[in-house]
Design an enzyme around this catalytic site. Structure first.
Site, PDB file in Angstrom:
ATOM      1  N   ASN A   1       0.863  -1.182   0.000  1.00  0.00           N
ATOM      2  CA  ASN A   1       0.000   0.000   0.000  1.00  0.00           C
ATOM      3  C   ASN A   1       0.898   1.231   0.000  1.00  0.00           C
ATOM      4  O   ASN A   1       1.869   1.293   0.753  1.00  0.00           O
ATOM      5  CB  ASN A   1      -0.907   0.002   1.230  1.00  0.00           C
ATOM      6  CG  ASN A   1      -1.795  -1.217   1.289  1.00  0.00           C
ATOM      7  OD1 ASN A   1      -2.292  -1.682   0.272  1.00  0.00           O
ATOM      8  ND2 ASN A   1      -1.993  -1.755   2.478  1.00  0.00           N
TER       9      ASN A   1
ATOM     10  N   GLN B   1      -2.576   2.539   3.506  1.00  0.00           N
ATOM     11  CA  GLN B   1      -1.338   2.411   4.277  1.00  0.00           C
ATOM     12  C   GLN B   1      -1.560   3.093   5.615  1.00  0.00           C
ATOM     13  O   GLN B   1      -1.954   4.264   5.677  1.00  0.00           O
ATOM     14  CB  GLN B   1      -0.151   3.051   3.547  1.00  0.00           C
ATOM     15  CG  GLN B   1       1.157   2.856   4.294  1.00  0.00           C
ATOM     16  CD  GLN B   1       2.363   3.427   3.556  1.00  0.00           C
ATOM     17  OE1 GLN B   1       2.236   4.053   2.505  1.00  0.00           O
ATOM     18  NE2 GLN B   1       3.533   3.220   4.122  1.00  0.00           N
TER      19      GLN B   1
ATOM     20  N   VAL C   1       0.783   2.319   8.452  1.00  0.00           N
ATOM     21  CA  VAL C   1       2.105   2.468   9.062  1.00  0.00           C
ATOM     22  C   VAL C   1       3.028   2.992   7.976  1.00  0.00           C
ATOM     23  O   VAL C   1       3.219   2.334   6.943  1.00  0.00           O
ATOM     24  CB  VAL C   1       2.629   1.136   9.636  1.00  0.00           C
ATOM     25  CG1 VAL C   1       4.019   1.323  10.218  1.00  0.00           C
ATOM     26  CG2 VAL C   1       1.670   0.584  10.694  1.00  0.00           C
TER      27      VAL C   1
ATOM     28  N   HIS D   1       6.391  -1.579   3.691  1.00  0.00           N
ATOM     29  CA  HIS D   1       6.240  -2.984   4.044  1.00  0.00           C
ATOM     30  C   HIS D   1       5.495  -3.731   2.956  1.00  0.00           C
ATOM     31  O   HIS D   1       4.634  -3.178   2.284  1.00  0.00           O
ATOM     32  CB  HIS D   1       5.560  -3.171   5.404  1.00  0.00           C
ATOM     33  CG  HIS D   1       4.243  -2.480   5.562  1.00  0.00           C
ATOM     34  ND1 HIS D   1       4.115  -1.105   5.686  1.00  0.00           N
ATOM     35  CD2 HIS D   1       2.990  -2.980   5.608  1.00  0.00           C
ATOM     36  CE1 HIS D   1       2.832  -0.799   5.828  1.00  0.00           C
ATOM     37  NE2 HIS D   1       2.129  -1.921   5.777  1.00  0.00           N
ATOM     38  N   ILE D   2       5.855  -4.986   2.818  1.00  0.00           N
ATOM     39  CA  ILE D   2       5.210  -5.881   1.871  1.00  0.00           C
ATOM     40  C   ILE D   2       4.385  -6.874   2.668  1.00  0.00           C
ATOM     41  O   ILE D   2       4.919  -7.589   3.519  1.00  0.00           O
ATOM     42  CB  ILE D   2       6.243  -6.638   1.011  1.00  0.00           C
ATOM     43  CG1 ILE D   2       7.134  -5.668   0.235  1.00  0.00           C
ATOM     44  CG2 ILE D   2       5.547  -7.619   0.067  1.00  0.00           C
ATOM     45  CD1 ILE D   2       8.331  -6.329  -0.431  1.00  0.00           C
ATOM     46  N   HIS D   3       3.090  -6.901   2.393  1.00  0.00           N
ATOM     47  CA  HIS D   3       2.228  -7.928   2.977  1.00  0.00           C
ATOM     48  C   HIS D   3       2.386  -9.190   2.133  1.00  0.00           C
ATOM     49  O   HIS D   3       2.294  -9.126   0.901  1.00  0.00           O
ATOM     50  CB  HIS D   3       0.758  -7.516   2.907  1.00  0.00           C
ATOM     51  CG  HIS D   3       0.392  -6.360   3.770  1.00  0.00           C
ATOM     52  ND1 HIS D   3      -0.145  -6.523   5.030  1.00  0.00           N
ATOM     53  CD2 HIS D   3       0.473  -5.028   3.568  1.00  0.00           C
ATOM     54  CE1 HIS D   3      -0.397  -5.334   5.559  1.00  0.00           C
ATOM     55  NE2 HIS D   3      -0.017  -4.404   4.686  1.00  0.00           N
TER      56      HIS D   3
END
Length: 112
Positions: free
Chosen positions: A85, A92, A94, A98-100
């Site tokens: 995101n 998003q 945070v 980051h990659i989920h």
């Protein structure tokens, strides 16, 4: 970049179920799992959003994808989804890149 929950996890100031770590990245279970397997791959370098990455981050971004693949295999996943995101309008919450990684169930398209 201001401190985030992810920087606190990197610094071991709050606990997390850490699945993998190396000099560049950290992988931990998502506490709000949206699939039977749901973990996050983050760079230790603080990059707020993907759109804040630069050409200098090219190798790091590739590394994060390889780590996602490695940990997915370790978690027994052969089919999985990656999601990034970028910004509040994309959900998003945070602001540390980051990659989920989600797996363990079928996914539909479009995701929503």
């Amino acid at each position: 970049m201001s401190e985030t929950i992810f920087s606190l996890i990197i610094n071991r100031e709050i606990p997390a179920n850490i699945l993998y770590e190396d000099d560049l990245s950290l992988v931990f279970s998502d506490i709000n799992a949206q699939a039977p397997v749901h973990f996050l791959v983050i760079p230790k370098k603080p990059i707020p959003k993907l759109s804040d990455a630069t050409e200098d981050d090219q190798a790091l971004l590739g590394h994060l994808l390889l780590v996602a693949n490695k940990v997915a295999a370790e978690q027994g996943l052969t089919d999985f989804r990656l999601n990034v995101n970028n910004g509040a309008g994309a959900s998003q919450t945070v602001f540390h890149l980051h990659i989920h990684v989600l797996g363990g169930r079928p996914f539909s398209w479009p995701p929503g």
